[in-house]
Scaffold this active site. Structure first.
Site, mmCIF file in Angstrom:
data_model
loop_
_atom_site.group_PDB
_atom_site.id
_atom_site.type_symbol
_atom_site.label_atom_id
_atom_site.label_comp_id
_atom_site.label_asym_id
_atom_site.label_seq_id
_atom_site.Cartn_x
_atom_site.Cartn_y
_atom_site.Cartn_z
ATOM 1 N N ASN A 142 0.802 -1.228 0.000
ATOM 2 C CA ASN A 142 0.000 0.000 0.000
ATOM 3 C C ASN A 142 0.835 1.278 0.000
ATOM 4 O OD1 ASN A 142 0.869 0.115 2.681
ATOM 5 N ND2 ASN A 142 -1.068 -0.634 3.502
ATOM 6 N N ARG A 280 2.463 6.286 12.201
ATOM 7 C CA ARG A 280 1.840 5.715 13.390
ATOM 8 C C ARG A 280 1.579 6.835 14.395
ATOM 9 N NH1 ARG A 280 0.798 2.302 10.494
ATOM 10 N NH2 ARG A 280 1.106 0.037 10.662
ATOM 11 N N GLN A 309 -6.043 2.520 18.369
ATOM 12 C CA GLN A 309 -6.994 2.446 17.270
ATOM 13 C C GLN A 309 -7.957 1.298 17.496
ATOM 14 O OE1 GLN A 309 -4.306 4.363 13.653
ATOM 15 N NE2 GLN A 309 -5.131 2.330 13.402
ATOM 16 N N HIS A 328 -8.146 5.499 10.099
ATOM 17 C CA HIS A 328 -6.978 4.934 9.407
ATOM 18 C C HIS A 328 -7.409 4.320 8.077
ATOM 19 C CE1 HIS A 328 -2.952 2.579 10.043
ATOM 20 N NE2 HIS A 328 -3.015 3.180 8.871
#
Length: 374
Positions: A142, A280, A309, A328
């Site tokens: 990604n 992060r 998260q 996210h």
């Protein structure tokens, strides 16, 4: 007598084959976010619970058990209940299953921890290493998605886009409320903290904007690529920060980078700096970022990573001024999902066959951590 021996031999082979077959059959637990009503809208939406990475039929046709859930928190969660006899756990950075040392102790059969995507900091890597568990991710799956998203966030912040959008939604028209802090990207200095795969792609995409490009990394890139991109290497992070109009975080979360951007580090940045962080959330000191946005030292902060998260409703980044935060999402585009789903299937197939993974995918292999996590 010979017939009896032959029958006994056949029965033994059958038992051996059955035992060997059972040993090959694995229990795989996948932890993903729920697609809910959106799951049926796109057949390529494989990164959710309902999509299950598109590998359920393949796994079950080989006799493996595949448990897929979004329930990952607490002692009564479905993840916790299935850990003791799980052989493989698959998770994503977008809805991470935090695999702690305590959970690793409970998972006596655990052989493999896979990240569907990039970033394995939700795993206690030292505990996994000590337990002889392989940890791997789909490196590169990604990077394009995240780099494109970072470029978008830079433009959103520097053009002061969000106030204009909110005016449109609210039926307002106040050009001054937008224009007083909207700038061109051309001529600005953009620095990336970390220039790995994503950092390099971002720098390449920024080149046509005629920015001054800087990067800080523990490893200097190839001189030919550095010249091609037009980026200048900075040996000292503290020396780079005050030069930057925009700072982008592109470093992995490690023991060295956890909480790196605290109050002191942010104070070294230029007043009015814009910060983008898709790396992060725990690299930043949560309250220090909120305070710097409130007092204007940071003119805008955008990213899609939080800690923890999913972010709780009272997370201070939800309420700080001049932010452009999202859940996210940057690395879970449909294109990225198809890439990391294919990567997970490939590694599972290799694991079942006893074959090695592509070397760049390993985070923990034979008790050794990848260099970026040491």
């Amino acid at each position: 007598m010979a017939m009896k021996r032959a029958a006994a031999s056949s029965a033994f082979r059958s038992l051996l084959s059955s035992t060997f077959s059972r040993n090959l059959h694995k229990k795989i637990v996948g932890v993903f976010y729920k697609g809910n009503e959106y799951a049926k809208l796109n057949p390529d939406f494989v990164g959710c619970v309902e999509g299950a990475l598109g590998i359920r039929e393949w796994l079950e046709s080989q006799g493996h058990q595949y448990i897929v859930t979004d329930d990952k928190e607490g002692p009564d969660s479905e993840l916790e209940r299935n850990l003791p006899d799980a052989h493989v756990v698959i998770s994503t950075p977008f809805h991470p299953a935090y695999v702690t040392a305590e959970r690793i102790k409970k998972a006596k059969n655990l052989e493999l921890l896979l990240t569907a995507g990039i970033g394995s900091d939700h795993i206690d890597l030292k505990a996994a290493s000590a337990a002889g568990i392989t940890v791997a991710e789909v490196t590169g799956s990604n990077v394009v998605s995240v780099a494109e998203d970072e470029l978008m966030r830079i433009l959103i912040l520097i053009r002061n886009f969000l106030p204009g959008y909110h005016q449109s939604v609210n039926g307002e028209w106040n050009v001054a409320g937008i224009a007083h802090r909207a700038y061109d990207l051309e001529g600005k200095t953009v620095g990336t903290v970390g220039a790995g795969r994503i950092g390099k792609l971002l720098l390449q995409r920024l080149k046509p904007f005629n920015c001054n490009l800087l990067y800080f990394d523990r490893i200097r890139m190839d001189p030919g690529l550095e010249k091609e991109i037009g980026a200048n290497f900075e040996e000292d992070l503290d020396a780079m920060l005050p030069k930057c109009d925009v700072i982008v975080i592109n470093t992995p979360l490690t023991e060295q980078t956890r909480g790196l951007f605290d109050k002191d580090k942010i104070s070294k940045c230029k007043k009015g700096v814009l910060i983008v962080n898709n790396a992060r959330g725990a690299i930043m000191d949560t309250q220090a970022v909120a305070d710097a946005c409130s007092n204007g030292h940071v003119a805008g902060y955008s990213g899609d990573v939080w800690f923890p998260q999913p972010a709780p409703k009272d997370h201070p980044w939800r309420y700080m001024p001049n932010h452009a935060m999202t859940p996210h999402v940057s690395g879970t585009t449909i294109d990225a999902q198809l890439r990391y789903a294919a990567g997970v299937k490939d590694m599972l197939d290799r694991h079942f066959r006893g074959e090695d993974f592509p070397e760049q995918n390993y985070i923990v292999k034979e008790g050794q951590l990848a260099s970026q996590y040491r």
